[in-house]
Scaffold this motif. Structure first.
Motif, short mmCIF file in Angstrom:
data_model
loop_
_atom_site.label_atom_id
_atom_site.label_comp_id
_atom_site.label_asym_id
_atom_site.label_seq_id
_atom_site.Cartn_x
_atom_site.Cartn_y
_atom_site.Cartn_z
N LEU A 35 50.51 67.09 61.74
CA LEU A 35 51.48 67.92 61.01
C LEU A 35 51.80 67.37 59.62
CD1 LEU A 35 54.03 68.72 63.86
CD2 LEU A 35 52.26 70.23 62.91
N GLY A 36 51.32 66.18 59.33
CA GLY A 36 51.62 65.57 58.04
C GLY A 36 53.02 65.00 57.97
N VAL A 37 53.58 64.67 59.12
CA VAL A 37 54.92 64.09 59.17
C VAL A 37 54.80 62.59 58.90
CG1 VAL A 37 56.94 63.67 60.63
CG2 VAL A 37 55.68 65.82 60.83
N THR A 38 55.45 62.14 57.85
CA THR A 38 55.37 60.73 57.47
C THR A 38 56.35 59.88 58.26
OG1 THR A 38 57.01 60.92 55.71
CG2 THR A 38 54.72 61.41 55.13
N LEU A 39 56.17 58.57 58.19
CA LEU A 39 57.07 57.65 58.89
C LEU A 39 58.50 57.75 58.37
CD1 LEU A 39 54.79 54.49 59.10
CD2 LEU A 39 55.46 56.01 60.97
N SER A 40 58.67 58.14 57.13
CA SER A 40 60.02 58.23 56.56
C SER A 40 60.75 59.51 56.98
CB SER A 40 59.97 58.15 55.03
OG SER A 40 59.24 59.25 54.51
N GLU A 41 60.05 60.47 57.55
CA GLU A 41 60.66 61.72 57.99
C GLU A 41 61.17 61.57 59.43
OE1 GLU A 41 58.63 65.43 56.24
OE2 GLU A 41 57.02 63.94 56.52
N LYS A 42 62.21 60.79 59.57
CA LYS A 42 62.71 60.41 60.90
C LYS A 42 63.17 61.61 61.73
CE LYS A 42 63.89 55.76 59.46
NZ LYS A 42 62.58 55.26 59.71
N ALA A 43 63.83 62.56 61.12
CA ALA A 43 64.32 63.73 61.88
C ALA A 43 63.16 64.54 62.44
CB ALA A 43 65.20 64.60 60.99
N ARG A 44 62.12 64.72 61.65
CA ARG A 44 60.96 65.48 62.12
C ARG A 44 60.22 64.72 63.21
NH1 ARG A 44 57.12 67.62 57.73
NH2 ARG A 44 56.46 68.96 59.43
N ARG A 45 60.07 63.40 63.04
CA ARG A 45 59.40 62.58 64.07
C ARG A 45 60.20 62.61 65.37
NH1 ARG A 45 55.13 59.64 62.46
NH2 ARG A 45 55.26 58.25 64.23
N LYS A 46 61.51 62.54 65.25
CA LYS A 46 62.37 62.57 66.44
C LYS A 46 62.23 63.92 67.15
CE LYS A 46 67.07 61.82 68.03
NZ LYS A 46 68.43 61.43 67.63
N ALA A 47 62.17 65.01 66.40
CA ALA A 47 62.02 66.33 67.01
C ALA A 47 60.69 66.43 67.77
CB ALA A 47 62.10 67.41 65.93
N VAL A 48 59.63 65.91 67.19
CA VAL A 48 58.33 65.90 67.87
C VAL A 48 58.43 65.07 69.15
CG1 VAL A 48 55.93 65.10 67.73
CG2 VAL A 48 56.96 66.31 65.79
N ALA A 49 59.03 63.89 69.04
CA ALA A 49 59.16 63.01 70.21
C ALA A 49 59.97 63.69 71.31
CB ALA A 49 59.82 61.69 69.80
N GLN A 50 61.03 64.37 70.95
CA GLN A 50 61.85 65.04 71.96
C GLN A 50 61.07 66.12 72.68
OE1 GLN A 50 65.15 66.10 69.42
NE2 GLN A 50 66.37 64.37 70.16
N ARG A 51 60.23 66.86 71.96
CA ARG A 51 59.41 67.89 72.61
C ARG A 51 58.38 67.27 73.53
NH1 ARG A 51 59.77 69.94 67.33
NH2 ARG A 51 57.60 69.41 66.87
N VAL A 52 57.78 66.17 73.12
CA VAL A 52 56.78 65.49 73.95
C VAL A 52 57.45 64.93 75.21
CG1 VAL A 52 55.23 63.49 74.06
CG2 VAL A 52 55.21 64.98 72.05
N ILE A 53 58.61 64.30 75.05
CA ILE A 53 59.34 63.74 76.20
C ILE A 53 59.73 64.85 77.16
CG2 ILE A 53 61.48 62.61 76.91
CD1 ILE A 53 61.27 61.01 74.23
N ALA A 54 60.22 65.97 76.64
CA ALA A 54 60.62 67.09 77.50
C ALA A 54 59.43 67.60 78.30
CB ALA A 54 61.23 68.21 76.66
N ALA A 55 58.28 67.70 77.66
CA ALA A 55 57.08 68.14 78.38
C ALA A 55 56.72 67.14 79.48
CB ALA A 55 55.90 68.30 77.41
N TYR A 56 56.79 65.86 79.15
CA TYR A 56 56.47 64.81 80.12
C TYR A 56 57.42 64.89 81.31
CZ TYR A 56 54.79 60.27 81.72
OH TYR A 56 54.23 59.27 82.45
N GLU A 57 58.70 65.08 81.03
CA GLU A 57 59.69 65.16 82.11
C GLU A 57 59.49 66.39 82.99
OE1 GLU A 57 63.25 64.84 79.72
OE2 GLU A 57 63.51 62.74 80.31
N ARG A 58 58.93 67.46 82.42
CA ARG A 58 58.64 68.68 83.21
C ARG A 58 57.37 68.54 84.02
NH1 ARG A 58 59.84 71.11 78.24
NH2 ARG A 58 57.62 71.48 77.91
#
Length: 76
Positions: A35-58
């Motif tokens: 997605l071109g999300v850089t390390l400095s884009e913490k909010a976007r990285r966190k949103a991606v991580a939350q979606r991945v975690i939610a999928a894993y938990e499901r």
């Protein structure tokens, strides 16, 4: 810098083994790269991580399923 910090949520009831975190972390990093999300884009990285975690938990634990979840909402 990795995305491991997004897997530490004191409000979450989930506990992940180091191997599970590593699996999700690699997916988050791959999705962010795509997605071109850089390390400095913490909010976007966190949103991606939350979606991945939610999928894993499901129960969607195959890498392709977690990647699809991470890519699901690209309007962050």
């Amino acid at each position: 810098m990795s995305s491991a910090m997004y897997f530490r949520n004191p409000k979450s009831q989930s506990v992940f083994a180091p191997s599970e975190i590593a699996s999700m972390e690699s997916v988050v990093d791959a999705v962010c790269l795509e997605l071109g999300v850089t390390l400095s884009e913490k909010a976007r990285r966190k949103a991606v991580a939350q979606r991945v975690i939610a999928a894993y938990e499901r129960g969607n634990r195959l890498p392709l399923n977690m990647v699809s979840a991470g890519l699901a909402e690209c309007h962050v």
